[in-house]
Design a protein around this motif. Structure first.
Motif, PDB file in Angstrom:
ATOM      1  N   ARG A   1       0.821  -1.209   0.000  1.00 22.45           N
ATOM      2  CA  ARG A   1       0.000   0.000   0.000  1.00 22.45           C
ATOM      3  C   ARG A   1       0.856   1.261   0.000  1.00 22.45           C
ATOM      4  O   ARG A   1       0.445   2.299  -0.529  1.00 22.45           O
ATOM      5  CB  ARG A   1      -0.910  -0.028   1.232  1.00 22.45           C
ATOM      6  CG  ARG A   1      -2.103   0.913   1.175  1.00 22.45           C
ATOM      7  CD  ARG A   1      -3.125   0.527   2.235  1.00 22.45           C
ATOM      8  NE  ARG A   1      -4.296   1.397   2.172  1.00 22.45           N
ATOM      9  CZ  ARG A   1      -4.534   2.372   3.022  1.00 22.45           C
ATOM     10  NH1 ARG A   1      -3.670   2.616   4.001  1.00 22.45           N
ATOM     11  NH2 ARG A   1      -5.614   3.107   2.909  1.00 22.45           N
ATOM     12  N   ASN A   2       2.044   1.181   0.583  1.00 21.98           N
ATOM     13  CA  ASN A   2       2.897   2.368   0.594  1.00 21.98           C
ATOM     14  C   ASN A   2       3.380   2.768  -0.791  1.00 21.98           C
ATOM     15  O   ASN A   2       3.867   3.880  -0.983  1.00 21.98           O
ATOM     16  CB  ASN A   2       4.076   2.200   1.568  1.00 21.98           C
ATOM     17  CG  ASN A   2       4.957   1.000   1.256  1.00 21.98           C
ATOM     18  OD1 ASN A   2       5.022   0.534   0.129  1.00 21.98           O
ATOM     19  ND2 ASN A   2       5.631   0.495   2.284  1.00 21.98           N
TER      20      ASN A   2
ATOM     21  N   ASP B   1      -5.516  -8.885   4.668  1.00 24.52           N
ATOM     22  CA  ASP B   1      -4.666  -8.515   5.795  1.00 24.52           C
ATOM     23  C   ASP B   1      -3.486  -9.478   5.921  1.00 24.52           C
ATOM     24  O   ASP B   1      -2.927  -9.663   7.001  1.00 24.52           O
ATOM     25  CB  ASP B   1      -5.470  -8.524   7.097  1.00 24.52           C
ATOM     26  CG  ASP B   1      -6.469  -7.374   7.168  1.00 24.52           C
ATOM     27  OD1 ASP B   1      -6.165  -6.299   6.620  1.00 24.52           O
ATOM     28  OD2 ASP B   1      -7.549  -7.564   7.742  1.00 24.52           O
TER      29      ASP B   1
ATOM     30  N   ASN C   1       1.007  -4.710   9.996  1.00 23.62           N
ATOM     31  CA  ASN C   1       1.175  -3.283  10.264  1.00 23.62           C
ATOM     32  C   ASN C   1       1.104  -2.487   8.962  1.00 23.62           C
ATOM     33  O   ASN C   1       1.056  -3.054   7.859  1.00 23.62           O
ATOM     34  CB  ASN C   1       2.489  -3.015  11.010  1.00 23.62           C
ATOM     35  CG  ASN C   1       3.693  -3.587  10.276  1.00 23.62           C
ATOM     36  OD1 ASN C   1       3.741  -3.613   9.050  1.00 23.62           O
ATOM     37  ND2 ASN C   1       4.681  -4.047  11.033  1.00 23.62           N
ATOM     38  N   ASP C   2       1.091  -1.164   9.081  1.00 25.17           N
ATOM     39  CA  ASP C   2       0.925  -0.311   7.901  1.00 25.17           C
ATOM     40  C   ASP C   2       2.056  -0.499   6.901  1.00 25.17           C
ATOM     41  O   ASP C   2       1.840  -0.438   5.687  1.00 25.17           O
ATOM     42  CB  ASP C   2       0.838   1.160   8.311  1.00 25.17           C
ATOM     43  CG  ASP C   2      -0.500   1.510   8.937  1.00 25.17           C
ATOM     44  OD1 ASP C   2      -1.460   0.727   8.749  1.00 25.17           O
ATOM     45  OD2 ASP C   2      -0.597   2.557   9.606  1.00 25.17           O
ATOM     46  N   GLU C   3       3.259  -0.718   7.385  1.00 23.82           N
ATOM     47  CA  GLU C   3       4.403  -0.873   6.490  1.00 23.82           C
ATOM     48  C   GLU C   3       4.260  -2.090   5.593  1.00 23.82           C
ATOM     49  O   GLU C   3       4.753  -2.111   4.467  1.00 23.82           O
ATOM     50  CB  GLU C   3       5.689  -0.973   7.316  1.00 23.82           C
ATOM     51  CG  GLU C   3       6.948  -1.082   6.481  1.00 23.82           C
ATOM     52  CD  GLU C   3       8.203  -1.195   7.328  1.00 23.82           C
ATOM     53  OE1 GLU C   3       9.259  -1.483   6.757  1.00 23.82           O
ATOM     54  OE2 GLU C   3       8.107  -1.001   8.556  1.00 23.82           O
TER      55      GLU C   3
ATOM     56  N   TYR D   1       0.785   5.536  -1.409  1.00 28.65           N
ATOM     57  CA  TYR D   1       0.737   6.694  -0.517  1.00 28.65           C
ATOM     58  C   TYR D   1       2.097   7.320  -0.219  1.00 28.65           C
ATOM     59  O   TYR D   1       2.152   8.486   0.180  1.00 28.65           O
ATOM     60  CB  TYR D   1       0.024   6.303   0.780  1.00 28.65           C
ATOM     61  CG  TYR D   1      -1.419   5.972   0.516  1.00 28.65           C
ATOM     62  CD1 TYR D   1      -2.344   6.971   0.246  1.00 28.65           C
ATOM     63  CD2 TYR D   1      -1.851   4.649   0.470  1.00 28.65           C
ATOM     64  CE1 TYR D   1      -3.669   6.661  -0.035  1.00 28.65           C
ATOM     65  CE2 TYR D   1      -3.179   4.335   0.194  1.00 28.65           C
ATOM     66  CZ  TYR D   1      -4.077   5.360  -0.057  1.00 28.65           C
ATOM     67  OH  TYR D   1      -5.391   5.051  -0.343  1.00 28.65           O
TER      68      TYR D   1
ATOM     69  N   ARG E   1       1.199  -3.664   4.834  1.00 30.89           N
ATOM     70  CA  ARG E   1      -0.158  -3.842   4.337  1.00 30.89           C
ATOM     71  C   ARG E   1      -0.183  -3.749   2.813  1.00 30.89           C
ATOM     72  O   ARG E   1       0.513  -2.930   2.214  1.00 30.89           O
ATOM     73  CB  ARG E   1      -1.096  -2.804   4.933  1.00 30.89           C
ATOM     74  CG  ARG E   1      -2.581  -3.078   4.656  1.00 30.89           C
ATOM     75  CD  ARG E   1      -3.454  -2.082   5.395  1.00 30.89           C
ATOM     76  NE  ARG E   1      -3.278  -2.177   6.842  1.00 30.89           N
ATOM     77  CZ  ARG E   1      -3.846  -3.098   7.597  1.00 30.89           C
ATOM     78  NH1 ARG E   1      -4.637  -4.019   7.050  1.00 30.89           N
ATOM     79  NH2 ARG E   1      -3.646  -3.121   8.902  1.00 30.89           N
TER      80      ARG E   1
END
Length: 282
Positions: free
Chosen positions: A57-58, A86, A160-162, A61, A164
């Motif tokens: 995902r990064n 997830d 975690n976000d990193e 973004y 995902r």
């Protein structure tokens, strides 16, 4: 910093990389590079193609805004079965597990004698994790999955976000921004550790899902972990025009379109500059 405090390529250093490449080189899509290698088009001098694996995902973004500011195209290889989930890449998941729990306890829970022995050697968590991951990569895929699933059940870790992954809407957003999208299998197995019939299913499933979701059949592929063999490469040639490995080097007409090398991104931009200059020096 990474899980163990090691330096990582963060957004600030990545922007330095991009600034350097925009100033010193001519960034192109990977498909343009492939067309040039085939002799279908003339490549600009010092052409370079940026590629990103997996489909995090990064990429949307953090990466996309930096590339847009500098007008640099890129290709992202998508692991289709992880999009919109997830799920973790298992290697990073194990790193997180080892960082949160006593290493000997994790190794014992694996149920694997070799991992249990590694856990008794007094290695630092970082070294032990790396040794376990490399050991697991060498196992047949089904055996590796059995061990990983056992550890997932014993030590569940929310992604975690990193780590995902993108949703399909976010993948389409990247496509609308001009990113080129390629396939990276359905579930990211090391293809040389799979029966060839399963390799074929992974390739076909990832290609077909990208075509279904995006309306365009992908022509580019990235080997998970960079691993291939003559038999795997032959299967890849049924579905894709070109494929990239993790073998370090510059792409030439002698590289072969189905085993293109890449240069990994080191943390400091000075090392990237050195690597490229060294590779280009006759």
């Amino acid at each position: 910093m990474g899980v163990w405090g090691e330096p990582v390529l963060d957004v600030h250093e990545f922007e330095r990389h991009v600034t350097f490449l925009a100033r010193e080189y001519q960034p192109v899509h990977l498909s343009e590079l492939v067309a040039g290698l085939e002799g279908q088009t003339r490549l600009p001098r010092r052409a370079v193609a940026l590629t990103f694996d997996d489909g995090y995902r990064n990429n949307l973004y953090l990466v996309a805004p930096i590339l847009a500011r500098h007008g640099i195209p890129a290709t992202i290889f998508i692991t289709t079965g992880l999009i919109g989930t997830d799920g973790w890449m298992w290697g990073y998941e194990l790193e997180e597990i080892f960082s949160r729990h006593p290493p000997e306890q994790v190794c014992h829970a694996s149920g694997d004698l070799a991992i249990i022995r590694m856990g008794s050697l007094g290695l630092s968590p970082r070294v032990l994790t790396s040794a376990c991951v490399e050991y697991l990569k060498d196992l047949p895929h089904a055996s590796m999955l059995d061990i990983v699933e056992r550890l997932r059940a014993r030590f569940p870790v929310p992604v975690n976000d990193e780590n995902r992954f993108l949703s399909w809407d976010e993948v389409r957003e990247l496509a609308s921004q001009g990113f080129e999208l390629g396939a990276h299998t359905r579930s990211h197995p090391i293809l040389t550790r799979l029966p060839l019939a399963e390799v074929d299913r992974e390739l076909r499933a990832s290609r077909d899902m990208l075509e279904k979701k995006l309306g365009v059949r992908p022509r580019l592929f990235s080997y998970p972990n960079g691993a291939t063999s003559p038999e795997v490469t032959a299967l890849v040639s049924r579905y894709f025009q070109a494929a990239v490995t993790t073998r370090s080097g510059l792409c030439t007409r002698e590289s072969g379109l189905l085993k293109l090398p890449r240069i990994g991104a080191p943390v400091p931009v000075s090392e990237l500059a050195f690597e490229l200059v060294w590779r280009l020096t006759p």
